[in-house]
Design a protein around this motif. Sequence first.
Motif, PDB file in Angstrom:
ATOM      1  N   GLU A  89       0.819  -1.217   0.000  1.00 44.79           N
ATOM      2  CA  GLU A  89       0.000   0.000   0.000  1.00 44.79           C
ATOM      3  C   GLU A  89       0.854   1.270   0.000  1.00 44.79           C
ATOM      4  O   GLU A  89       0.428   2.300  -0.495  1.00 44.79           O
ATOM      5  CB  GLU A  89      -0.942   0.020   1.210  1.00 44.79           C
ATOM      6  N   HIS A  90       2.029   1.177   0.571  1.00 48.04           N
ATOM      7  CA  HIS A  90       2.873   2.347   0.684  1.00 48.04           C
ATOM      8  C   HIS A  90       3.679   2.618  -0.586  1.00 48.04           C
ATOM      9  O   HIS A  90       4.354   3.630  -0.697  1.00 48.04           O
ATOM     10  CB  HIS A  90       3.840   2.160   1.865  1.00 48.04           C
ATOM     11  N   LEU A  91       3.596   1.700  -1.549  1.00 46.26           N
ATOM     12  CA  LEU A  91       4.400   1.856  -2.763  1.00 46.26           C
ATOM     13  C   LEU A  91       3.624   2.558  -3.876  1.00 46.26           C
ATOM     14  O   LEU A  91       2.405   2.471  -3.946  1.00 46.26           O
ATOM     15  CB  LEU A  91       4.861   0.486  -3.276  1.00 46.26           C
ATOM     16  N   ASP A  92       4.355   3.216  -4.724  1.00 43.90           N
ATOM     17  CA  ASP A  92       3.832   3.776  -5.967  1.00 43.90           C
ATOM     18  C   ASP A  92       3.188   2.644  -6.773  1.00 43.90           C
ATOM     19  O   ASP A  92       3.707   1.522  -6.778  1.00 43.90           O
ATOM     20  CB  ASP A  92       5.038   4.386  -6.699  1.00 43.90           C
ATOM     21  N   PRO A  93       2.049   2.880  -7.451  1.00 38.44           N
ATOM     22  CA  PRO A  93       1.341   1.804  -8.140  1.00 38.44           C
ATOM     23  C   PRO A  93       2.229   0.919  -9.014  1.00 38.44           C
ATOM     24  O   PRO A  93       2.141  -0.316  -8.932  1.00 38.44           O
ATOM     25  CB  PRO A  93       0.302   2.551  -8.977  1.00 38.44           C
ATOM     26  N   ALA A  94       3.075   1.522  -9.812  1.00 40.24           N
ATOM     27  CA  ALA A  94       3.937   0.727 -10.685  1.00 40.24           C
ATOM     28  C   ALA A  94       4.879  -0.148  -9.861  1.00 40.24           C
ATOM     29  O   ALA A  94       5.066  -1.335 -10.153  1.00 40.24           O
ATOM     30  CB  ALA A  94       4.740   1.629 -11.614  1.00 40.24           C
ATOM     31  N   GLU A  95       5.430   0.436  -8.815  1.00 39.85           N
ATOM     32  CA  GLU A  95       6.318  -0.338  -7.941  1.00 39.85           C
ATOM     33  C   GLU A  95       5.543  -1.435  -7.228  1.00 39.85           C
ATOM     34  O   GLU A  95       6.048  -2.553  -7.019  1.00 39.85           O
ATOM     35  CB  GLU A  95       6.996   0.569  -6.914  1.00 39.85           C
ATOM     36  N   ALA A  96       4.313  -1.122  -6.859  1.00 39.40           N
ATOM     37  CA  ALA A  96       3.478  -2.101  -6.164  1.00 39.40           C
ATOM     38  C   ALA A  96       3.189  -3.301  -7.070  1.00 39.40           C
ATOM     39  O   ALA A  96       3.237  -4.454  -6.618  1.00 39.40           O
ATOM     40  CB  ALA A  96       2.174  -1.447  -5.708  1.00 39.40           C
ATOM     41  N   ILE A  97       2.924  -3.030  -8.338  1.00 41.92           N
ATOM     42  CA  ILE A  97       2.681  -4.122  -9.295  1.00 41.92           C
ATOM     43  C   ILE A  97       3.921  -4.993  -9.419  1.00 41.92           C
ATOM     44  O   ILE A  97       3.853  -6.214  -9.367  1.00 41.92           O
ATOM     45  CB  ILE A  97       2.309  -3.544 -10.687  1.00 41.92           C
ATOM     46  N   ARG A  98       5.058  -4.310  -9.538  1.00 39.56           N
ATOM     47  CA  ARG A  98       6.303  -5.048  -9.670  1.00 39.56           C
ATOM     48  C   ARG A  98       6.551  -5.922  -8.431  1.00 39.56           C
ATOM     49  O   ARG A  98       6.950  -7.083  -8.550  1.00 39.56           O
ATOM     50  CB  ARG A  98       7.464  -4.081  -9.872  1.00 39.56           C
ATOM     51  N   ARG A  99       6.277  -5.396  -7.285  1.00 43.53           N
ATOM     52  CA  ARG A  99       6.471  -6.130  -6.039  1.00 43.53           C
ATOM     53  C   ARG A  99       5.503  -7.292  -5.927  1.00 43.53           C
ATOM     54  O   ARG A  99       5.888  -8.420  -5.596  1.00 43.53           O
ATOM     55  CB  ARG A  99       6.287  -5.169  -4.860  1.00 43.53           C
ATOM     56  N   LEU A 100       4.221  -7.020  -6.203  1.00 46.17           N
ATOM     57  CA  LEU A 100       3.215  -8.086  -6.118  1.00 46.17           C
ATOM     58  C   LEU A 100       3.551  -9.220  -7.095  1.00 46.17           C
ATOM     59  O   LEU A 100       3.462 -10.407  -6.758  1.00 46.17           O
ATOM     60  CB  LEU A 100       1.824  -7.532  -6.437  1.00 46.17           C
ATOM     61  N   THR A 101       3.954  -8.840  -8.277  1.00 44.93           N
ATOM     62  CA  THR A 101       4.321  -9.827  -9.288  1.00 44.93           C
ATOM     63  C   THR A 101       5.517 -10.657  -8.830  1.00 44.93           C
ATOM     64  O   THR A 101       5.501 -11.884  -8.925  1.00 44.93           O
ATOM     65  CB  THR A 101       4.653  -9.119 -10.617  1.00 44.93           C
ATOM     66  N   ALA A 102       6.502  -9.976  -8.304  1.00 39.85           N
ATOM     67  CA  ALA A 102       7.704 -10.671  -7.835  1.00 39.85           C
ATOM     68  C   ALA A 102       7.368 -11.618  -6.684  1.00 39.85           C
ATOM     69  O   ALA A 102       7.869 -12.748  -6.621  1.00 39.85           O
ATOM     70  CB  ALA A 102       8.759  -9.669  -7.405  1.00 39.85           C
ATOM     71  N   LEU A 103       6.500 -11.182  -5.793  1.00 40.48           N
ATOM     72  CA  LEU A 103       6.119 -12.033  -4.662  1.00 40.48           C
ATOM     73  C   LEU A 103       5.336 -13.255  -5.144  1.00 40.48           C
ATOM     74  O   LEU A 103       5.557 -14.373  -4.653  1.00 40.48           O
ATOM     75  CB  LEU A 103       5.289 -11.239  -3.655  1.00 40.48           C
ATOM     76  N   THR A 104       4.440 -13.045  -6.090  1.00 37.08           N
ATOM     77  CA  THR A 104       3.687 -14.175  -6.642  1.00 37.08           C
ATOM     78  C   THR A 104       4.651 -15.160  -7.299  1.00 37.08           C
ATOM     79  O   THR A 104       4.536 -16.379  -7.122  1.00 37.08           O
ATOM     80  CB  THR A 104       2.669 -13.674  -7.684  1.00 37.08           C
ATOM     81  N   PHE A 105       5.580 -14.608  -8.020  1.00 37.64           N
ATOM     82  CA  PHE A 105       6.607 -15.413  -8.681  1.00 37.64           C
ATOM     83  C   PHE A 105       7.381 -16.273  -7.669  1.00 37.64           C
ATOM     84  O   PHE A 105       7.500 -17.489  -7.821  1.00 37.64           O
ATOM     85  CB  PHE A 105       7.549 -14.457  -9.417  1.00 37.64           C
TER      86      PHE A 105
END
Lengths: 226, 226
Positions: A89-105
Amino acid sequence: MATQTPESPAAAPAARDPERTRSEILAVATREFADKGFAGARVDEIAAKTRTTKRMIYYYFGGKENLYIAVLELAYTGIRALERQVDVEHLDPAEAIRRLTALTFDHHESHPDFIRLVSIENIHYARHIVRSEILAGLANPALDTLTRILDRGRAAGQFRRDADPIDVHMMISAFCVFRTANRYTFNAIFKRDMLDPARRDHYQAMIGDLVLEYLTASDGRPAPTA
Amino acid sequence: MATQTPESPAAAPAARDPERTRSEILAVATREFADKGFAGARVDEIAAKTRTTKRMIYYYFGGKENLYIAVLELAYTGIRALERQVDVEHLDPAEAIRRLTALTFDHHESHPDFIRLVSIENIHYARHIVRSEILAGLANPALDTLTRILDRGRAAGQFRRDADPIDVHMMISAFCVFRTANRYTFNAIFKRDMLDPARRDHYQAMIGDLVLEYLTASDGRPAPTA
DNA sequence: CGTATAACTAACTAACTAGTACATACATTG
DNA sequence: CAATGTATGTACTAGTTAGTTAGTTATACG
């Protein structure tokens, strides 16, 4: 003195421990079902790999199919609990997507048995998930997280407006699941192990790029210019 | 008089037809293995669904496992033959990618049994593919086609230079395979049928966009400016 | 303490399942 | 048209497998 149970100080096989018996059966059954599928797994073999007997499987779970459902329920609730811990929630949307994707990965990579169970359950037309009350109504934290990120990204004019959370989740899952679920046939045919550690960072970045490029592409509608 | 004797031209159950017997067993076995997996399928049931007997399965294929391998071989060679018919050489690279992607998409949608067999084979760690001489060395027309498109696209300065054919193939497959292979669990959890005809065009366009956006994105290197 | 109940074990069984033995009909060809 | 190998059907078997029966032992609780 490393005592394991209140009254027994002996390090010997704890005589009576329903909690442990139950969870040991579940743990072994998870491995067996994930490894061999529902029809391929053997109740006798599951029992043999625990410190208890087959009778206990029937005592605690009632039968092979119910044990399999219990395994699925444990696997799904475990994964969901992990997903709930994701905080972007604290991340910029683009960064948040990248993080969520990486975590799912990472997640799919480190839970191959879960992916296998999902594949197996698809072979069974998800019959058991539908039958399970626990699983049928399980909330999906990853989707909720993603929905919030997309909302923020759209509001900021960063993401295309027609991006659907379920579609984006599908994209991410497709890539991450495929990499694990189809590892063996893919390697047999293309001589490339998609889980080779040497290619891990490459693939992790690739799925992140893919999703972000999709989200930041124009949707052909009047968008708020940045 | 519906005589079954040698010289009868009647449309009655052809008394002797090894070709038909063999292919009928294969067709029925394909359905059964795809439906229930290797361990879940029953030799007796396969036999019962043909016009012949179990004895013939052993006569022609030698056993359950060999029959399963024969099914895999037939399925893969059939799919490869279809892939070989794809002709996109006359198209502009971007259009060729879109076309190849769309064809792969259609393909997976119309061959769910093949996808199921692949999932099942992954559960078995691709053991049978590796064992099969036919499958182990089967060429991959789709990958060849893709490689040529990428070469053309790079030469024209349209595509990023670090795009790897196997990676791009993986991307396309991941999406198309996931949609079919994980249809049931996905629907159970998200209440969305990824194969709903109403969403077909949407998803077909989505995977095309996804791949093209990836290929046309900058790779961070000095690229020939268009 | 003693007894009810939960946790547990060993041995058994009925049904199933892959694979086979054996007998025979058909068709090709010399 | 004999004879020889290919194709086919029937009935069986040995081994496996999910599930059960009939009990025993530990522990909590009055």
